[in-house]
Design an enzyme around this catalytic site. Structure first.
Site, PDB file in Angstrom:
ATOM      1  N   LYS A  72      -5.811 -11.677   8.980  1.00 36.42           N
ATOM      2  CA  LYS A  72      -6.800 -11.825  10.082  1.00 36.42           C
ATOM      3  C   LYS A  72      -8.128 -11.151   9.763  1.00 36.42           C
ATOM      4  O   LYS A  72      -9.176 -11.590  10.230  1.00 36.42           O
ATOM      5  CB  LYS A  72      -6.238 -11.313  11.417  1.00 36.42           C
ATOM      6  CG  LYS A  72      -5.577  -9.945  11.391  1.00 36.42           C
ATOM      7  CD  LYS A  72      -4.109 -10.062  11.055  1.00 36.42           C
ATOM      8  CE  LYS A  72      -3.565  -8.759  10.547  1.00 36.42           C
ATOM      9  NZ  LYS A  72      -2.357  -8.328  11.154  1.00 36.42           N
ATOM     10  N   GLU A 121      -1.056  -1.866   9.919  1.00 36.47           N
ATOM     11  CA  GLU A 121      -1.840  -2.305   8.768  1.00 36.47           C
ATOM     12  C   GLU A 121      -1.807  -1.216   7.698  1.00 36.47           C
ATOM     13  O   GLU A 121      -1.503  -0.054   7.992  1.00 36.47           O
ATOM     14  CB  GLU A 121      -3.298  -2.547   9.194  1.00 36.47           C
ATOM     15  CG  GLU A 121      -3.474  -3.684  10.176  1.00 36.47           C
ATOM     16  CD  GLU A 121      -2.900  -4.993   9.677  1.00 36.47           C
ATOM     17  OE1 GLU A 121      -3.346  -5.493   8.643  1.00 36.47           O
ATOM     18  OE2 GLU A 121      -1.976  -5.515  10.314  1.00 36.47           O
ATOM     19  N   VAL A 151       2.126 -12.180  -7.002  1.00 41.92           N
ATOM     20  CA  VAL A 151       1.099 -11.269  -7.530  1.00 41.92           C
ATOM     21  C   VAL A 151       1.215  -9.939  -6.788  1.00 41.92           C
ATOM     22  O   VAL A 151       1.301  -9.915  -5.555  1.00 41.92           O
ATOM     23  CB  VAL A 151      -0.321 -11.840  -7.320  1.00 41.92           C
ATOM     24  CG1 VAL A 151      -1.364 -10.937  -7.988  1.00 41.92           C
ATOM     25  CG2 VAL A 151      -0.431 -13.253  -7.857  1.00 41.92           C
ATOM     26  N   VAL A 153       5.420  -8.510   4.315  1.00 43.18           N
ATOM     27  CA  VAL A 153       5.472  -9.916   4.732  1.00 43.18           C
ATOM     28  C   VAL A 153       5.913 -10.807   3.565  1.00 43.18           C
ATOM     29  O   VAL A 153       6.770 -11.680   3.732  1.00 43.18           O
ATOM     30  CB  VAL A 153       4.101 -10.376   5.297  1.00 43.18           C
ATOM     31  CG1 VAL A 153       4.175 -11.822   5.755  1.00 43.18           C
ATOM     32  CG2 VAL A 153       3.655  -9.480   6.451  1.00 43.18           C
ATOM     33  N   LYS A 161      -8.135 -10.730  15.479  1.00 46.16           N
ATOM     34  CA  LYS A 161      -7.317 -11.833  16.012  1.00 46.16           C
ATOM     35  C   LYS A 161      -8.047 -12.552  17.142  1.00 46.16           C
ATOM     36  O   LYS A 161      -8.010 -13.776  17.240  1.00 46.16           O
ATOM     37  CB  LYS A 161      -5.977 -11.272  16.502  1.00 46.16           C
ATOM     38  CG  LYS A 161      -5.125 -10.733  15.363  1.00 46.16           C
ATOM     39  CD  LYS A 161      -4.001  -9.864  15.897  1.00 46.16           C
ATOM     40  CE  LYS A 161      -3.087  -9.375  14.786  1.00 46.16           C
ATOM     41  NZ  LYS A 161      -2.200  -8.297  15.216  1.00 46.16           N
ATOM     42  N   GLY A 179       5.776  -7.160  12.022  1.00 45.94           N
ATOM     43  CA  GLY A 179       7.044  -6.974  11.303  1.00 45.94           C
ATOM     44  C   GLY A 179       7.253  -8.131  10.340  1.00 45.94           C
ATOM     45  O   GLY A 179       6.748  -9.240  10.561  1.00 45.94           O
ATOM     46  N   ASP A 228      -7.962  -4.574  14.495  1.00 41.71           N
ATOM     47  CA  ASP A 228      -7.026  -5.656  14.170  1.00 41.71           C
ATOM     48  C   ASP A 228      -6.951  -6.653  15.337  1.00 41.71           C
ATOM     49  O   ASP A 228      -6.980  -7.873  15.129  1.00 41.71           O
ATOM     50  CB  ASP A 228      -5.641  -5.052  13.869  1.00 41.71           C
ATOM     51  CG  ASP A 228      -4.605  -6.122  13.621  1.00 41.71           C
ATOM     52  OD1 ASP A 228      -4.632  -6.728  12.534  1.00 41.71           O
ATOM     53  OD2 ASP A 228      -3.778  -6.384  14.524  1.00 41.71           O
TER      54      ASP A 228
HETATM   55  P1  NAP Z   1       1.772  -4.679   2.418  1.00 44.41           P
HETATM   56  O1  NAP Z   1       3.178  -4.367   2.738  1.00 44.41           O
HETATM   57  O2  NAP Z   1       0.813  -3.572   2.175  1.00 44.41           O
HETATM   58  O3  NAP Z   1       1.777  -5.667   1.148  1.00 44.41           O
HETATM   59  C1  NAP Z   1       0.622  -6.007   0.450  1.00 44.41           C
HETATM   60  C2  NAP Z   1       1.025  -6.624  -0.885  1.00 44.41           C
HETATM   61  O4  NAP Z   1      -0.147  -7.093  -1.536  1.00 44.41           O
HETATM   62  C3  NAP Z   1       1.716  -5.655  -1.837  1.00 44.41           C
HETATM   63  O5  NAP Z   1       2.725  -6.333  -2.544  1.00 44.41           O
HETATM   64  C4  NAP Z   1       0.590  -5.253  -2.808  1.00 44.41           C
HETATM   65  O6  NAP Z   1       1.060  -4.954  -4.087  1.00 44.41           O
HETATM   66  C5  NAP Z   1      -0.209  -6.528  -2.851  1.00 44.41           C
HETATM   67  N1  NAP Z   1      -1.616  -6.288  -3.144  1.00 44.41           N
HETATM   68  C6  NAP Z   1      -2.520  -5.609  -2.379  1.00 44.41           C
HETATM   69  N2  NAP Z   1      -3.725  -5.602  -2.980  1.00 44.41           N
HETATM   70  C7  NAP Z   1      -3.572  -6.281  -4.140  1.00 44.41           C
HETATM   71  C8  NAP Z   1      -4.436  -6.605  -5.210  1.00 44.41           C
HETATM   72  N3  NAP Z   1      -5.711  -6.218  -5.209  1.00 44.41           N
HETATM   73  N4  NAP Z   1      -3.929  -7.325  -6.231  1.00 44.41           N
HETATM   74  C9  NAP Z   1      -2.639  -7.702  -6.251  1.00 44.41           C
HETATM   75  N5  NAP Z   1      -1.762  -7.435  -5.274  1.00 44.41           N
HETATM   76  C10 NAP Z   1      -2.225  -6.726  -4.236  1.00 44.41           C
HETATM   77  O7  NAP Z   1       1.111  -5.579   3.560  1.00 44.41           O
HETATM   78  P2  NAP Z   1       1.845  -6.522   4.615  1.00 44.41           P
HETATM   79  O8  NAP Z   1       2.229  -5.734   5.808  1.00 44.41           O
HETATM   80  O9  NAP Z   1       2.856  -7.350   3.934  1.00 44.41           O
HETATM   81  O10 NAP Z   1       0.607  -7.424   5.091  1.00 44.41           O
HETATM   82  C11 NAP Z   1       0.120  -8.456   4.287  1.00 44.41           C
HETATM   83  C12 NAP Z   1      -0.901  -9.276   5.082  1.00 44.41           C
HETATM   84  O11 NAP Z   1      -0.263  -9.818   6.235  1.00 44.41           O
HETATM   85  C13 NAP Z   1      -2.095  -8.481   5.599  1.00 44.41           C
HETATM   86  O12 NAP Z   1      -3.224  -9.323   5.623  1.00 44.41           O
HETATM   87  C14 NAP Z   1      -1.685  -8.153   7.034  1.00 44.41           C
HETATM   88  O13 NAP Z   1      -2.782  -7.948   7.879  1.00 44.41           O
HETATM   89  C15 NAP Z   1      -0.957  -9.424   7.391  1.00 44.41           C
HETATM   90  N6  NAP Z   1       0.004  -9.299   8.489  1.00 44.41           N
HETATM   91  C16 NAP Z   1       0.927  -8.309   8.451  1.00 44.41           C
HETATM   92  C17 NAP Z   1       1.852  -8.227   9.477  1.00 44.41           C
HETATM   93  C18 NAP Z   1       2.894  -7.150   9.522  1.00 44.41           C
HETATM   94  O14 NAP Z   1       3.575  -7.028  10.544  1.00 44.41           O
HETATM   95  N7  NAP Z   1       3.069  -6.367   8.470  1.00 44.41           N
HETATM   96  C19 NAP Z   1       1.822  -9.162  10.505  1.00 44.41           C
HETATM   97  C20 NAP Z   1       0.878 -10.185  10.494  1.00 44.41           C
HETATM   98  C21 NAP Z   1      -0.030 -10.233   9.465  1.00 44.41           C
HETATM   99  P3  NAP Z   1       1.998  -3.675  -4.378  1.00 44.41           P
HETATM  100  O15 NAP Z   1       3.289  -3.977  -3.674  1.00 44.41           O
HETATM  101  O16 NAP Z   1       2.163  -3.635  -5.846  1.00 44.41           O
HETATM  102  O17 NAP Z   1       1.293  -2.491  -3.798  1.00 44.41           O
HETATM  103  N1  HSE Z   2      -0.656  -4.477  12.387  1.00 49.31           N
HETATM  104  C1  HSE Z   2      -0.499  -5.673  13.139  1.00 49.31           C
HETATM  105  C2  HSE Z   2       0.045  -5.342  14.508  1.00 49.31           C
HETATM  106  C3  HSE Z   2       0.414  -6.608  12.411  1.00 49.31           C
HETATM  107  O1  HSE Z   2       0.529  -4.225  14.700  1.00 49.31           O
HETATM  108  O2  HSE Z   2      -0.030  -6.178  15.403  1.00 49.31           O
HETATM  109  C4  HSE Z   2       0.520  -7.962  13.033  1.00 49.31           C
HETATM  110  O3  HSE Z   2      -0.669  -8.674  12.938  1.00 49.31           O
END
Ligand code: NAP
Ligand code: HSE
Length: 417
Positions: free
Chosen positions: A100, A181, A41, A12, A196, A293, A192
């Site tokens: 969430k 996730e 970060v 994201v 929500k 996504g 999850d």
């Molecule tokens: P992700 O790809 O796993 O990215 C997480 C990022 O946070 C990575 O850059 C990671 O660093 C960094 N990170 C994790 N723990 C950390 C820590 N302790 N200190 C510093 N940096 C840290 O996750 P994502 O899919 O982008 O999701 C991020 C958030 O958005 C989550 O809360 C998720 O539930 C929410 N979300 C995701 C989606 C989706 O479709 N993916 C949709 C809605 C909401 P590194 O890169 O160095 O590992």
């Molecule tokens: N893992 C979550 C999903 C990301 O599949 O809906 C969006 O919140």
């Protein structure tokens, strides 16, 4: 200029930075100011990234940087993220989050702490602006019901399984596509979606429940037989999050659900989400779009950044004084009522049906329809019940499971007509 620090530059975070750059001029016009990400970060500085911004591993470099106006939390997790967000709020930063899980546990504490704007549109249903719809667009309504597909990963898996594909393969694909996730059991276990649902329920009803307080079941036990049965009887299986206000109680539940194929929500496929909201004034409104996504989620995150840059300050959960005159309480799980589909594998013996029907009757459960399917050496009994209470069906299932002609774990799915 509004300066942003992003904690978490993963799926994201990268999409937010990329799209802020891609639509830079348009976003500047809409926000009334230029928006610039000045720091990120991460955990691992050596990881290859698609974006190029100054990075650090210490979140305080962002939350305490006097230059930064908005901290965007996109790292995930609960307690660590809570520390980061609290630190940002304590240093008078506005906060945007997509997290969430964090909000499911700490939204009311954060609401207390948040003196600066706090926005979280991306936390529910990815690209669908459901928070703004519920909090602002429908603010004239008493909300009677919210029902939706709010986990893209599960909907993607269920859609692909209908094509005959294997659960494990599809889950792996959903992970590769950036939908799941970090720990995908949060998706397939229904947690999850529950996170929500809890966020939506706080906006609609001021209900301060935690995931542990509500009914949560995932899609792990759904198999091809269930999917075939659903098809044969004109149903689809969807993981739904349901919030219903009944008198002064609110029931909250997440579970796989059989819904008639003719319903709009039944036609929602793949990673798409859809949420129906019934209000007393607007009646039913429905929201549809990509639920997960990078880009879909970035769209919601950036809309929050623009909202803050414009100078708009919204009450975090949509109200300044308690929502309802009579305080709403959470309906106990045991008292929730639903119709059920039961799949029971039995040895083909005399009296089987009678014994099962008698247990159902003794537990106050009336059978709506019944189907028997002979298989190699055993029989599959499929029942649809009328509405009954959670505690009644659970007790009946326990009793039936103990009958010596029952040869496998009984499967059940709730039905919403
Ligand atoms: P992700 O790809 O796993 O990215 C997480 C990022 O946070 C990575 O850059 C990671 O660093 C960094 N990170 C994790 N723990 C950390 C820590 N302790 N200190 C510093 N940096 C840290 O996750 P994502 O899919 O982008 O999701 C991020 C958030 O958005 C989550 O809360 C998720 O539930 C929410 N979300 C995701 C989606 C989706 O479709 N993916 C949709 C809605 C909401 P590194 O890169 O160095 O590992
Ligand atoms: N893992 C979550 C999903 C990301 O599949 O809906 C969006 O919140």
């Amino acid at each position: 200029m509004v300066k942003i620090g992003i904690v978490g530059v993963g799926t994201v975070g990268e999409a937010v930075i990329k799209n802020l750059e891609k639509n830079k001029e348009l976003i500047k016009a809409r926000a009334g100011k230029e928006i610039k990400v000045i720091k990120g970060v991460v955990r691992n500085l050596n990881k290859k990234r698609l974006v190029n911004i100054p990075l650090t591993t210490d979140y305080k470099d962002v939350t305490r940087d006097p230059e930064i106006d908005i901290v965007v939390e996109l790292m995930g997790g609960v307690e660590e993220a809570f520390e980061v967000v609290k630190d940002a709020l304590n240093h008078n930063k506005a906060v945007v989050t997509a997290n969430k899980a964090l909000l499911a546990y700490h939204r009311f504490e954060l609401e207390e702490l948040a003196k600066a704007p706090f926005e979280y549109e991306a936390s529910v249903a990815g690209g669908i602006p459901i928070i703004k719809a519920l909090r602002d667009g429908l603010s004239a309504n008493q909300i009677k019901e919210i029902k939706g597909i709010i986990n893209g990963t599960c909907n993607y898996i269920l859609t692909e399984m209908k094509k005959g594909r294997n659960y494990e393969d599809v889950l792996k694909e959903a992970q590769q596509l950036g939908y799941a996730e970090a720990d995908p059991t949060f998706d397939v276990g229904g947690f999850d979606a529950a996170h929500k649902l809890l966020i939506l329920a706080s906006i609609a009803y001021n209900i301060d429940a935690k995931p542990e307080d509500i009914l949560i079941e995932g899609i792990e036990n759904i198999n091809l037989t269930d999917i075939e049965f659903a098809k044969e009887f004109g149903y689809e299986i969807k993981l739904l999050g349901i919030a219903k206000k009944i008198a002064s109680q609110v029931e909250l539940r997440v579970h796989p659900t059989l819904i008639k194929s003719s319903q709009m929500i039944a036609k929602v496929e793949g990673v798409m989400n859809a949420i129906s909201v019934i209000g007393d004034v607007a009646k039913e409104t429905m929201y549809y779009g990509p639920g997960a996504g990078g880009d879909a989620t970035a769209s919601a995150v950036i809309s929050d950044i623009i909202e803050i840059a414009r100078g708009n300050i919204n009450p975090m959960l949509g109200y300044k004084i308690p929502l309802e005159i009579e305080k709403l309480t959470l309906k106990p799980i045991d008292e929730i009522e639903s119709k059920y589909y039961l799949r029971i594998a039995v040895n083909d013996e005399i009296g089987v049906l009678e014994k099962i029907a008698s247990i159902l009757a003794k537990n106050n459960i009336s059978i709506e329809s019944f189907l028997q399917k002979p298989r190699n050496g055993f029989v599959k009994l499929l029942f649809a019940t009328h509405k009954c209470k959670e505690k009644e069906i659970k007790k009946a299932i326990n009793q039936i499971q103990k009958l010596n002609f029952v040869i496998k774990q009984i499967n059940y799915i709730r039905i919403e007509d």
